[in-house]
Design a protein around this motif. Structure first.
Motif, PDB file in Angstrom:
ATOM      1  N   PHE A   1       0.801  -1.205  -0.094  1.00  0.00           N
ATOM      2  CA  PHE A   1      -0.109   0.051   0.055  1.00  0.00           C
ATOM      3  C   PHE A   1       0.936   1.207  -0.066  1.00  0.00           C
ATOM      4  O   PHE A   1       2.267   1.170   0.516  1.00  0.00           O
ATOM      5  CB  PHE A   1      -1.004   0.160   1.166  1.00  0.00           C
ATOM      6  N   LYS A   2       0.382   2.245  -0.521  1.00  0.00           N
ATOM      7  CA  LYS A   2       1.021   3.546  -0.397  1.00  0.00           C
ATOM      8  C   LYS A   2       0.701   4.551   0.839  1.00  0.00           C
ATOM      9  O   LYS A   2      -0.561   4.620   1.074  1.00  0.00           O
ATOM     10  CB  LYS A   2       0.769   4.360  -1.967  1.00  0.00           C
ATOM     11  N   ILE A   3       1.569   5.255   1.333  1.00  0.00           N
ATOM     12  CA  ILE A   3       1.595   6.235   2.296  1.00  0.00           C
ATOM     13  C   ILE A   3       1.671   7.472   1.813  1.00  0.00           C
ATOM     14  O   ILE A   3       2.738   7.808   1.254  1.00  0.00           O
ATOM     15  CB  ILE A   3       2.515   5.800   3.616  1.00  0.00           C
ATOM     16  N   GLU A   4       0.619   8.273   1.884  1.00  0.00           N
ATOM     17  CA  GLU A   4       0.933   9.827   1.350  1.00  0.00           C
ATOM     18  C   GLU A   4       1.264  10.642   2.521  1.00  0.00           C
ATOM     19  O   GLU A   4       0.784  10.537   3.751  1.00  0.00           O
ATOM     20  CB  GLU A   4      -0.498  10.105   0.666  1.00  0.00           C
ATOM     21  N   GLY A   5       2.133  11.674   2.024  1.00  0.00           N
ATOM     22  CA  GLY A   5       2.469  12.601   3.145  1.00  0.00           C
ATOM     23  C   GLY A   5       4.056  12.914   2.679  1.00  0.00           C
ATOM     24  O   GLY A   5       4.834  12.633   1.853  1.00  0.00           O
ATOM     25  N   LEU A   6       4.549  13.840   3.641  1.00  0.00           N
ATOM     26  CA  LEU A   6       5.933  14.427   3.369  1.00  0.00           C
ATOM     27  C   LEU A   6       6.859  13.723   4.610  1.00  0.00           C
ATOM     28  O   LEU A   6       8.166  14.044   4.539  1.00  0.00           O
ATOM     29  CB  LEU A   6       5.890  15.755   3.321  1.00  0.00           C
ATOM     30  N   LYS A   7       6.239  13.037   5.535  1.00  0.00           N
ATOM     31  CA  LYS A   7       7.251  12.475   6.392  1.00  0.00           C
ATOM     32  C   LYS A   7       8.053  11.212   6.081  1.00  0.00           C
ATOM     33  O   LYS A   7       7.777  10.518   5.209  1.00  0.00           O
ATOM     34  CB  LYS A   7       6.450  11.982   7.637  1.00  0.00           C
ATOM     35  N   LYS A   8       9.375  11.340   6.503  1.00  0.00           N
ATOM     36  CA  LYS A   8      10.230  10.028   6.254  1.00  0.00           C
ATOM     37  C   LYS A   8       9.732   8.894   7.060  1.00  0.00           C
ATOM     38  O   LYS A   8       9.409   9.104   8.298  1.00  0.00           O
ATOM     39  CB  LYS A   8      11.685  10.631   6.323  1.00  0.00           C
ATOM     40  N   ILE A   9       9.602   7.751   6.461  1.00  0.00           N
ATOM     41  CA  ILE A   9       9.649   6.525   7.343  1.00  0.00           C
ATOM     42  C   ILE A   9      11.070   6.067   7.785  1.00  0.00           C
ATOM     43  O   ILE A   9      11.979   5.836   6.972  1.00  0.00           O
ATOM     44  CB  ILE A   9       8.936   5.645   6.408  1.00  0.00           C
ATOM     45  N   ILE A  10      10.856   5.902   9.402  1.00  0.00           N
ATOM     46  CA  ILE A  10      12.028   5.477   9.823  1.00  0.00           C
ATOM     47  C   ILE A  10      12.084   4.181  10.635  1.00  0.00           C
ATOM     48  O   ILE A  10      13.067   3.604  10.744  1.00  0.00           O
ATOM     49  CB  ILE A  10      12.619   6.470  10.896  1.00  0.00           C
ATOM     50  N   LYS A  11      10.810   3.651  10.526  1.00  0.00           N
ATOM     51  CA  LYS A  11      10.689   2.311  11.423  1.00  0.00           C
ATOM     52  C   LYS A  11       9.169   1.791  10.712  1.00  0.00           C
ATOM     53  O   LYS A  11       8.348   2.622  10.845  1.00  0.00           O
ATOM     54  CB  LYS A  11      10.790   2.362  12.732  1.00  0.00           C
ATOM     55  N   ILE A  12       9.366   0.633  10.698  1.00  0.00           N
ATOM     56  CA  ILE A  12       7.964  -0.240  10.394  1.00  0.00           C
ATOM     57  C   ILE A  12       8.062  -1.423  11.507  1.00  0.00           C
ATOM     58  O   ILE A  12       8.882  -2.061  11.698  1.00  0.00           O
ATOM     59  CB  ILE A  12       8.136  -0.757   8.935  1.00  0.00           C
TER      60      ILE A  12
END
Length: 67
Positions: A34-45
């Motif tokens: 799935f896609k995550i919209e927005g401007l934040k960086k993903i640092i952990k899942i």
């Protein structure tokens, strides 16, 4: 927080916190996308951060993404 139910669950759990409800994951599929919209960086899942699932090896539930 994203909630992805198994397609055999026939519905969604209710949460007190703000949760994004996603389409169910087919039980026979080894991948889910799935896609995550927005401007934040993903640092952990992290899978199951509440530790509610009966998971034998919780050590493989977190992926840290290098910056």
């Amino acid at each position: 927080m994203y909630y992805i139910p198994n397609d055999l669950m026939f519905g969604y759990k209710k949460f007190d916190a703000k949760v994004n409800y996603m389409e169910p994951w087919n039980w026979a599929s080894s991948q889910y996308e799935f896609k995550i919209e927005g401007l934040k960086k993903i640092i952990k899942i992290e899978i199951d951060p509440s530790k509610r699932l009966a998971d034998f090896n919780q050590a493989d539930n977190i992926i840290e993404i290098p910056q």
